[in-house]
Every structure is written in structure tokens, then in C-alpha cells.
Design a protein around this motif. Sequence first.
Motif, PDB file in Angstrom:
ATOM      1  N   PHE A  58       0.814  -1.218   0.000  1.00 46.12           N
ATOM      2  CA  PHE A  58       0.000   0.000   0.000  1.00 46.12           C
ATOM      3  C   PHE A  58       0.853   1.276   0.000  1.00 46.12           C
ATOM      4  O   PHE A  58       0.633   2.196  -0.775  1.00 46.12           O
ATOM      5  N   ARG A  59       1.841   1.300   0.887  1.00 47.87           N
ATOM      6  CA  ARG A  59       2.610   2.554   1.031  1.00 47.87           C
ATOM      7  C   ARG A  59       3.398   2.887  -0.223  1.00 47.87           C
ATOM      8  O   ARG A  59       3.545   4.058  -0.580  1.00 47.87           O
ATOM      9  N   ASP A 157      -8.176   3.604   0.419  1.00 48.95           N
ATOM     10  CA  ASP A 157      -7.335   2.622   1.120  1.00 48.95           C
ATOM     11  C   ASP A 157      -8.302   1.527   1.576  1.00 48.95           C
ATOM     12  O   ASP A 157      -9.045   1.711   2.530  1.00 48.95           O
ATOM     13  N   TYR A 159      -8.517  -0.788   3.352  1.00 48.42           N
ATOM     14  CA  TYR A 159      -7.974  -1.339   4.587  1.00 48.42           C
ATOM     15  C   TYR A 159      -9.016  -2.163   5.346  1.00 48.42           C
ATOM     16  O   TYR A 159     -10.130  -1.698   5.552  1.00 48.42           O
ATOM     17  N   SER A 186      -3.683  -4.253  -0.576  1.00 47.57           N
ATOM     18  CA  SER A 186      -2.444  -5.015  -0.394  1.00 47.57           C
ATOM     19  C   SER A 186      -2.742  -6.269   0.410  1.00 47.57           C
ATOM     20  O   SER A 186      -3.835  -6.425   0.963  1.00 47.57           O
ATOM     21  N   SER A 188      -1.059  -6.997   3.030  1.00 40.24           N
ATOM     22  CA  SER A 188      -0.429  -6.736   4.316  1.00 40.24           C
ATOM     23  C   SER A 188      -1.247  -7.309   5.479  1.00 40.24           C
ATOM     24  O   SER A 188      -0.700  -7.915   6.395  1.00 40.24           O
TER      25      SER A 188
HETATM   26  C1  LIG Z   1      -4.311   2.294   7.284  1.00 38.16           C
HETATM   27  C2  LIG Z   1      -3.461   1.264   6.611  1.00 38.16           C
HETATM   28  N1  LIG Z   1      -3.618   1.033   5.303  1.00 38.16           N
HETATM   29  C3  LIG Z   1      -2.894   0.113   4.650  1.00 38.16           C
HETATM   30  C4  LIG Z   1      -1.953  -0.652   5.297  1.00 38.16           C
HETATM   31  C5  LIG Z   1      -1.141  -1.642   4.521  1.00 38.16           C
HETATM   32  O1  LIG Z   1       0.087  -1.079   4.195  1.00 38.16           O
HETATM   33  P1  LIG Z   1       1.265  -1.891   3.478  1.00 38.16           P
HETATM   34  O2  LIG Z   1       0.627  -2.685   2.380  1.00 38.16           O
HETATM   35  O3  LIG Z   1       2.213  -0.848   2.975  1.00 38.16           O
HETATM   36  O4  LIG Z   1       1.860  -2.778   4.537  1.00 38.16           O
HETATM   37  C6  LIG Z   1      -1.732  -0.446   6.668  1.00 38.16           C
HETATM   38  C7  LIG Z   1      -0.729  -1.253   7.382  1.00 38.16           C
HETATM   39  O5  LIG Z   1      -0.633  -1.308   8.566  1.00 38.16           O
HETATM   40  C8  LIG Z   1      -2.502   0.538   7.343  1.00 38.16           C
HETATM   41  O6  LIG Z   1      -2.343   0.783   8.660  1.00 38.16           O
END
Ligand SMILES: Cc1ncc(COP(=O)(O)O)c(C=O)c1O
Length: 357
Positions: A58-59, A157, A159, A186, A188
Motif C-alpha cells: 500500500f505505502r 485505502d 484497509y 495489499s 499486508s
Molecule cells: C491504514 C493502513 N492502510 C494500509 C496498510 C497496509 O500497508 P502496506 O501494504 O504498505 O503494509 C496499513 C498497514 O498497517 C494501514 O495501517
Amino acid sequence: MSDWAWALADTARTMPSAQLGDDLDAGSLRLREVVTSYHRRLRAGCAAPDNAIIVGGFRHGLNIVLGALARRGITHLGLEDPGPREHDVIAGRAGLGVVAVPVDDHGLDVARLRASPARAVLVTPAHQCPTGALLSSQRRRDLVAWAQEVDGVIVEDDYDAEFRYDRQPVGSLQGLAPEHVIALGSVSKTLAPAIKIGWMLVPPPLVTQLRQDMRLTSRGVPVLDQFALAALIESGRFDRHLRRMRTLYATRRATLSAAVEAALPKLRLTGLAAGCHALLRLPDDLREAAVVAAAQRRSVRVRGLSDYRVGVGSAGNAAASPLGPALVLGFGNVNESRIRRGVDALAKALTELNATS
Ligand SMILES: Cc1ncc(COP(=O)(O)O)c(C=O)c1O
């Protein structure tokens, strides 16, 4: 063997080497097909594989997207307040001004966004981070209407969308307004943060620019991992894994609720309809920082809601949230007995504070 280890091993054994040179910038067509079909099936999305770009989580996708929006002339980004930590810093590094948009029980306050100079907004509609609110259907309609009126961009997002307990998953914003929404997802939360694969589903006019940004930055993510994720989803193992995890998290969530009810009967736990964290609302006269420190002394690691304020990293802007003092309690990777012990320790910490205040 974990599902991911199985997928990697099986893919390494069977992947024809000709596919190693698959589309580097946007990601392999196979994974883009699998991800868009998954998003259509589970998230009511409508992106075509040509509008999907595979990213390193995601980031990574967020950095690419915000940089692209700044280069397209967008000056301000709306951020949920409270909202995910450090997104204000990422936006600033991309050259965007940040507008803090309040969140209530229905999610982002679209009227406040409308009154701001922002022409792009970043939201967590399925399970607001950290309050756990679901963006209501009226607010979803209002947000899409805003984007249409200002020719704006909604960065979604997605999420915690896979882990809803109280009802069927709510569809993605991307499916509602594909021409205005960039959806970022993602693995994640569903598999593990360290796997570092995600996707962006992008309105057609932005595809060329974002592919170019991928080419000029990382040139894609490892193709073996992309094929392994495609194999995991296509084999049905990913769905089975999600069902298993949903059951596990639902049990932990019930344990947390019961433990709070027993040890802290006067306090309210909110934001539990989805995901792996909840908000414990504290009495107004308690200082979050003191509770966090008292919990820490008893080896319980929690964050205060004010840690999630937009601008918390900037000097002098760590103000308490208008939602009142609260703790963000994560329960995804904590087993049931540790959840019970943690809540008991928290209750003792609160008693100690009440006794000394
Ligand atoms: C709000 C939020 N969105 C998305 C993600 C996923 O991020 P990434 O795929 O970069 O790990 C997280 C991870 O903790 C998060 O806190």
C-alpha cells in the motif's frame, strides 16, 4: 507449510522462465487479471486488468499516487482526522498541502472536505483507521458527488475490507465511481506485511502516467511473488485462508469484548464491526498519555487516539481528538489468553491512575 510458502515453492517449480520478463512496470498480466477478478468478486469493483498496476504494498502505491497527483496540479490532499499515522508526512514529501478532515460515527465528514481547497482525498471507507467507523452509504454518495463536482480524486485505502464480522462486506468506492477513484489494496493484513505486494486500480486517464512512474522508480515488484499470489488466489487457498482468519479474529474480538465488559464495565468499546482493532473510549477526565504510560509499565502496549491526529509529527500539534480520549487496541496477532491478561492489566492501570489523581 504456510499457504504463502506453498505458493512460492509451487510457483518456483512450475513457472516457465519466459514469464520472468512479463510486463515489468505495470506488473504481470496474470496477477492483474487475478486481482481485478478478485476485486470484482469480493469488493464489487469494476477495474479492467489494463487499469491495474502491481506495487510493493500500500505505502509504495500511495507514494507513487501522491507524487503523480502533485505533478498533475493538485495542491491539497484531504486526510481523515484522526487517521492513519504518517500519511500527512508522506503527503508533505510528495509536495501536497494537507487538509485535516474530521471523522465521526459515519466516517469522513464530506461537508468539511467540500469547504476545503482539497481536490484529492485519502479515505479508509471499509473500516476507518483508527476509529473503526464504516463510511455510511449517504457519505459515500456525497463523496462521489464531491469528486464529480470538483473533478477530484478519491484515493481509497481498502484497509480491513476482508474482515467484516457483522454483515456482508461493503463494496469498494472504486465500483461506485471508477472514473474518480484510485483503489489501493495489499496483502499486508490478509497474508503478512512482509510479503509486500499490493495493487492500484486506476481511472483510465491516469494509467499511462502511473505506469511511467513505476518505470522511473522501482520497475515493478518481484515476478515470482506476483505469480505466487496469483496461484494462491486461483487455487482457492487464499479464500480458505481468509475464512480461517475471519473465524480466528472473530473469536479474538469476542474475547476482547467480553474481557472489557468484565474488567472495565463502565467503558465503551467501539469500531468493532470489522478489522483487528477497536477503540476503548476513556472517561473525559483521564489523560490518554498517562493511561498509555501506566499500561506500558504493566507491559501492555497501546496507542492513544491523539497519536493519530493529522499533523501529530509537527511541533505543537499533538492535540487531543475531539472524539475524546481513547485507546486503540489491536487484537489481530494477540492470542486469547494474552488479550484477557492485557485487559486485566489495563484495568489495574486505570485503577492506579484513579487512585493517584
Ligand atoms: C491504514 C493502513 N492502510 C494500509 C496498510 C497496509 O500497508 P502496506 O501494504 O504498505 O503494509 C496499513 C498497514 O498497517 C494501514 O495501517
